[in-house]
Design a protein around this motif. Sequence first.
Motif, short mmCIF file in Angstrom:
data_model
loop_
_atom_site.label_atom_id
_atom_site.label_comp_id
_atom_site.label_asym_id
_atom_site.label_seq_id
_atom_site.Cartn_x
_atom_site.Cartn_y
_atom_site.Cartn_z
N GLU A 171 0.85 -1.19 0.00
CA GLU A 171 0.00 0.00 0.00
C GLU A 171 0.89 1.25 0.00
O GLU A 171 1.62 1.52 0.95
CB GLU A 171 -0.91 0.01 1.23
N VAL A 172 0.83 1.99 -1.10
CA VAL A 172 1.62 3.22 -1.23
C VAL A 172 0.80 4.38 -0.71
O VAL A 172 -0.26 4.70 -1.25
CB VAL A 172 2.04 3.46 -2.70
N HIS A 173 1.29 5.00 0.35
CA HIS A 173 0.58 6.14 0.95
C HIS A 173 0.95 7.46 0.25
O HIS A 173 0.10 8.34 0.11
CB HIS A 173 0.92 6.22 2.44
N LEU A 174 2.21 7.57 -0.19
CA LEU A 174 2.66 8.83 -0.80
C LEU A 174 3.89 8.59 -1.65
O LEU A 174 4.78 7.82 -1.29
CB LEU A 174 2.98 9.84 0.31
N LYS A 175 3.94 9.25 -2.80
CA LYS A 175 5.15 9.34 -3.64
C LYS A 175 5.42 10.81 -3.89
O LYS A 175 4.53 11.53 -4.36
CB LYS A 175 4.96 8.61 -4.97
N THR A 176 6.62 11.26 -3.58
CA THR A 176 6.91 12.69 -3.69
C THR A 176 8.40 12.92 -3.88
O THR A 176 9.22 12.02 -3.64
CB THR A 176 6.42 13.43 -2.43
#
Length: 289
Positions: A171-176
């Motif tokens: 589960e990817v919560h954030l990519k930044t």
Amino acid sequence: RLSVSSSRNSAFLFSEVRDIWLPEGETIALPGIQGKIRLEKFSVILHPGKSQPEEYISSLLVERKGKDIRRYQLKVNHPIKIGQTKLFQMRYRVEIPRVDLVVYEKARAAERISLAMGESKALAQFPFTVQLDDFVPDFTISQEGKVTSRSPYFQNPAVHVTLRSVADPHEVHLKTWAFQDLVPHEENGEKQFSFVIDKIKKKYVSGIKLSRDPGVPLADFGFILLIFGAFVSGFVIPRQLILHLSPSLDQKKTQMELKGYKAKDPFGLKRELHSLREELLHLFSKVKR
């Protein structure tokens, strides 16, 4: 400690040419010499106001058995010679061992985390893991909307970060993207988490060519002999003369015939034959008396 990669390009009779990658702080033994070199620091000097390099400099520490430790600055187009080994500055690369990030929750700096490229580490205060995916030395966005680097130099460094749930790693919560001294904001509200680069631990690796040819003095000596031989053949002119004495037809006199073989200096030979003829006539005239 040896931590250096090398590749042998070619080997001639009594010679050796080798490419090496020497990281900052590492040491390598010099081939054929009881000594070693250490890369203390590698520097990239940029043109003023430009992102193009003016020169690369490898600051080397050279230690040889029985001699004082010396420091050298190896530059492009300015090789140095140590014994019979020549060193040429060829290229370089940059390695990123670790990046230190500050984790922000809302506008509050909550945690500091250190990561290697590709490493994933759990946060202490939140149920998430942080992974360092990519690094860009001079961040920009192309017209097609793709992230790229304007140059290989550290003008605007950025790292790509992925935040995942500890309970479910898929589960990817954030990519930044994270930058130095810059906390990004969304137009429609501030994100829960953001990241800022606190410190980039970079390490330069210098690409150096080693060229060793112990046969050079022998080749120089042969070249000197070749020049000397050309000088001798051009200015030292051999002579070969034949004096033939025979009785005349009436058996009362002696005939003298003087011959000279062809030479590089026919005019000089002719003069020499004439002079020798006069001396022989003078000598025989004395004998008759």
